[in-house]
Design a protein around this motif. Structure first.
Motif, PDB file in Angstrom:
ATOM      1  N   LYS A 116       2.196  -3.626  -4.205  1.00  0.00           N
ATOM      2  CA  LYS A 116       1.689  -4.995  -3.803  1.00  0.00           C
ATOM      3  C   LYS A 116       2.960  -6.040  -3.507  1.00  0.00           C
ATOM      4  N   ARG A 117       2.536  -6.936  -2.900  1.00  0.00           N
ATOM      5  CA  ARG A 117       3.609  -7.829  -2.472  1.00  0.00           C
ATOM      6  C   ARG A 117       4.492  -8.344  -3.920  1.00  0.00           C
ATOM      7  N   GLU A 118       3.597  -8.532  -4.941  1.00  0.00           N
ATOM      8  CA  GLU A 118       4.020  -9.004  -6.311  1.00  0.00           C
ATOM      9  C   GLU A 118       4.810  -7.982  -6.992  1.00  0.00           C
ATOM     10  N   ASP A 119       5.044  -6.907  -6.359  1.00  0.00           N
ATOM     11  CA  ASP A 119       5.894  -5.966  -6.956  1.00  0.00           C
ATOM     12  C   ASP A 119       7.361  -5.884  -6.740  1.00  0.00           C
ATOM     13  N   THR A 120       7.412  -7.053  -5.674  1.00  0.00           N
ATOM     14  CA  THR A 120       8.832  -7.290  -5.244  1.00  0.00           C
ATOM     15  C   THR A 120       9.586  -7.853  -6.363  1.00  0.00           C
ATOM     16  N   ALA A 121      10.791  -7.287  -6.464  1.00  0.00           N
ATOM     17  CA  ALA A 121      11.831  -7.513  -7.515  1.00  0.00           C
ATOM     18  C   ALA A 121      13.072  -6.695  -7.584  1.00  0.00           C
ATOM     19  N   VAL A 122      14.047  -7.072  -8.508  1.00  0.00           N
ATOM     20  CA  VAL A 122      14.910  -6.069  -8.755  1.00  0.00           C
ATOM     21  C   VAL A 122      14.582  -5.353 -10.178  1.00  0.00           C
ATOM     22  N   TYR A 123      14.658  -4.086  -9.960  1.00  0.00           N
ATOM     23  CA  TYR A 123      14.074  -3.226 -10.833  1.00  0.00           C
ATOM     24  C   TYR A 123      15.425  -2.564 -11.723  1.00  0.00           C
ATOM     25  N   TYR A 124      15.106  -2.667 -12.926  1.00  0.00           N
ATOM     26  CA  TYR A 124      16.292  -2.161 -13.961  1.00  0.00           C
ATOM     27  C   TYR A 124      15.905  -1.158 -14.756  1.00  0.00           C
ATOM     28  N   CYS A 125      16.708  -0.205 -15.012  1.00  0.00           N
ATOM     29  CA  CYS A 125      16.311   0.962 -16.017  1.00  0.00           C
ATOM     30  C   CYS A 125      17.332   0.487 -17.208  1.00  0.00           C
ATOM     31  N   GLY A 179       0.752  -1.084  -0.086  1.00  0.00           N
ATOM     32  CA  GLY A 179       0.127  -0.024   0.015  1.00  0.00           C
ATOM     33  C   GLY A 179       0.599   1.326  -0.010  1.00  0.00           C
ATOM     34  N   GLY A 180       1.983   1.179   0.286  1.00  0.00           N
ATOM     35  CA  GLY A 180       2.835   2.182   0.264  1.00  0.00           C
ATOM     36  C   GLY A 180       3.529   2.651  -0.918  1.00  0.00           C
ATOM     37  N   SER A 181       4.541   3.843  -0.999  1.00  0.00           N
ATOM     38  CA  SER A 181       4.955   4.254  -2.322  1.00  0.00           C
ATOM     39  C   SER A 181       6.595   4.271  -2.264  1.00  0.00           C
ATOM     40  N   LEU A 182       7.284   4.473  -3.619  1.00  0.00           N
ATOM     41  CA  LEU A 182       8.443   4.130  -3.615  1.00  0.00           C
ATOM     42  C   LEU A 182       8.757   5.029  -4.962  1.00  0.00           C
ATOM     43  N   TYR A 190       4.053   3.945 -21.876  1.00  0.00           N
ATOM     44  CA  TYR A 190       3.334   2.748 -21.971  1.00  0.00           C
ATOM     45  C   TYR A 190       3.562   2.031 -20.711  1.00  0.00           C
ATOM     46  N   TYR A 191       2.532   1.273 -20.205  1.00  0.00           N
ATOM     47  CA  TYR A 191       2.621   0.611 -18.973  1.00  0.00           C
ATOM     48  C   TYR A 191       2.233  -0.851 -18.918  1.00  0.00           C
ATOM     49  N   ALA A 192       2.873  -1.821 -18.398  1.00  0.00           N
ATOM     50  CA  ALA A 192       2.422  -3.177 -18.322  1.00  0.00           C
ATOM     51  C   ALA A 192       1.133  -2.948 -17.518  1.00  0.00           C
ATOM     52  N   ASP A 193       0.309  -3.828 -17.961  1.00  0.00           N
ATOM     53  CA  ASP A 193      -1.260  -3.873 -17.217  1.00  0.00           C
ATOM     54  C   ASP A 193      -1.267  -4.168 -15.718  1.00  0.00           C
ATOM     55  N   SER A 194      -0.062  -4.676 -15.365  1.00  0.00           N
ATOM     56  CA  SER A 194       0.092  -4.992 -13.805  1.00  0.00           C
ATOM     57  C   SER A 194       0.349  -3.927 -13.109  1.00  0.00           C
ATOM     58  N   VAL A 195       0.738  -2.626 -13.670  1.00  0.00           N
ATOM     59  CA  VAL A 195       1.063  -1.643 -12.993  1.00  0.00           C
ATOM     60  C   VAL A 195       0.373  -0.300 -13.299  1.00  0.00           C
ATOM     61  N   LYS A 196      -0.393  -0.454 -14.280  1.00  0.00           N
ATOM     62  CA  LYS A 196      -1.023   0.606 -14.811  1.00  0.00           C
ATOM     63  C   LYS A 196      -2.098   1.131 -13.909  1.00  0.00           C
ATOM     64  N   GLY A 197      -2.069   2.373 -13.571  1.00  0.00           N
ATOM     65  CA  GLY A 197      -2.800   3.137 -12.795  1.00  0.00           C
ATOM     66  C   GLY A 197      -2.352   3.189 -11.304  1.00  0.00           C
ATOM     67  N   TYR A 223      12.692   8.412 -14.054  1.00  0.00           N
ATOM     68  CA  TYR A 223      11.887   8.194 -12.557  1.00  0.00           C
ATOM     69  C   TYR A 223      10.831   7.133 -12.807  1.00  0.00           C
ATOM     70  N   LEU A 224      10.675   6.497 -11.729  1.00  0.00           N
ATOM     71  CA  LEU A 224       9.508   5.454 -11.709  1.00  0.00           C
ATOM     72  C   LEU A 224       8.841   5.684 -10.425  1.00  0.00           C
ATOM     73  N   GLN A 225       7.742   6.349 -10.316  1.00  0.00           N
ATOM     74  CA  GLN A 225       7.100   6.452  -9.036  1.00  0.00           C
ATOM     75  C   GLN A 225       5.908   5.402  -8.927  1.00  0.00           C
ATOM     76  N   MET A 226       6.185   4.600  -7.753  1.00  0.00           N
ATOM     77  CA  MET A 226       5.464   3.466  -7.522  1.00  0.00           C
ATOM     78  C   MET A 226       4.475   3.847  -6.347  1.00  0.00           C
ATOM     79  N   SER A 227       3.015   3.398  -6.382  1.00  0.00           N
ATOM     80  CA  SER A 227       2.080   3.583  -5.466  1.00  0.00           C
ATOM     81  C   SER A 227       1.249   2.571  -5.302  1.00  0.00           C
ATOM     82  N   SER A 228       0.558   2.479  -4.434  1.00  0.00           N
ATOM     83  CA  SER A 228      -0.368   1.382  -4.053  1.00  0.00           C
ATOM     84  C   SER A 228       0.292   0.100  -4.360  1.00  0.00           C
TER      85      SER A 228
END
Length: 126
Positions: A87-96, A15-18, A59-66, A80-85
Motif C-alpha cells: 500500500k502507499r502507506e508502506d512507503t518508508a525507509v526500511y531498516y533491519c 498491490g505489488g510485491s518486494l 511477531y508482526y505489526a498489525d499494519s502488515v500482518k497477513g 528477509y522481509l517479503q512484502m506483498s499487497s
C-alpha cells in the motif's frame, strides 16, 4: 560489532510485491534475534516484524500482518522481509536491526536493538 547491509528496496506499484534482504557480518548470526523497522518522512521509526534467533518466534505489526513475511537463513547470515499487497502507506525507509540480548523471544521496541543497517528506501506508487 555487527554490520548489517539491507538491499532490495525500490519503487513498486500498489498491490505489488518486494523482498528486502539484510546480510549480517558476524558468523554468530544464529545467536541473535532480528527485526525490521521503517520510518516515513516526518514520522517516528516504527516496528514492522521480528524473528527470534532460531526462527521459531515471529511477531508482526498489525499494519502488515497477513501481507508481510519475515524469515531468516542462518546459513547465509541473512534475514528477509517479503512484502506483498503493498500500500502507499508502506512507503518508508526500511531498516533491519540485530538484538543481541534476546533470550529466544522477540522485541518490538527499537531501543532494545543493538545494531542497525543503513536503511533501504521503499516507495509504493498508486
Amino acid at each position: 560489532q555487527v554490520q548489517l547491509v539491507e538491499s532490495g528496496g525500490g519503487l513498486v506499484q500498489a498491490g505489488g510485491s518486494l523482498r528486502l534482504s539484510c546480510a549480517a557480518s558476524r558468523r554468530t548470526f544464529s545467536s541473535y534475534a532480528m527485526g525490521w523497522f521503517r520510518q516515513a518522512p516526518g514520522k517516528e521509526r516504527e516496528f514492522v516484524a521480528a524473528i527470534s534467533r532460531r526462527g521459531d518466534n515471529i511477531y508482526y505489526a498489525d499494519s502488515v500482518k497477513g501481507r508481510f513475511t519475515i524469515s531468516r537463513d542462518n546459513a547465509k547470515n541473512t534475514v528477509y522481509l517479503q512484502m506483498s499487497s503493498m500500500k502507499r502507506e508502506d512507503t518508508a525507509v526500511y531498516y533491519c536491526a540485530a538484538d543481541l540480548r534476546s533470550l529466544g523471544g522477540v522485541r518490538i521496541n527499537p531501543t532494545e536493538y543493538d545494531y542497525w543497517g543503513q536503511g533501504t528506501q521503499v516507495t509504493v506508487s498508486s
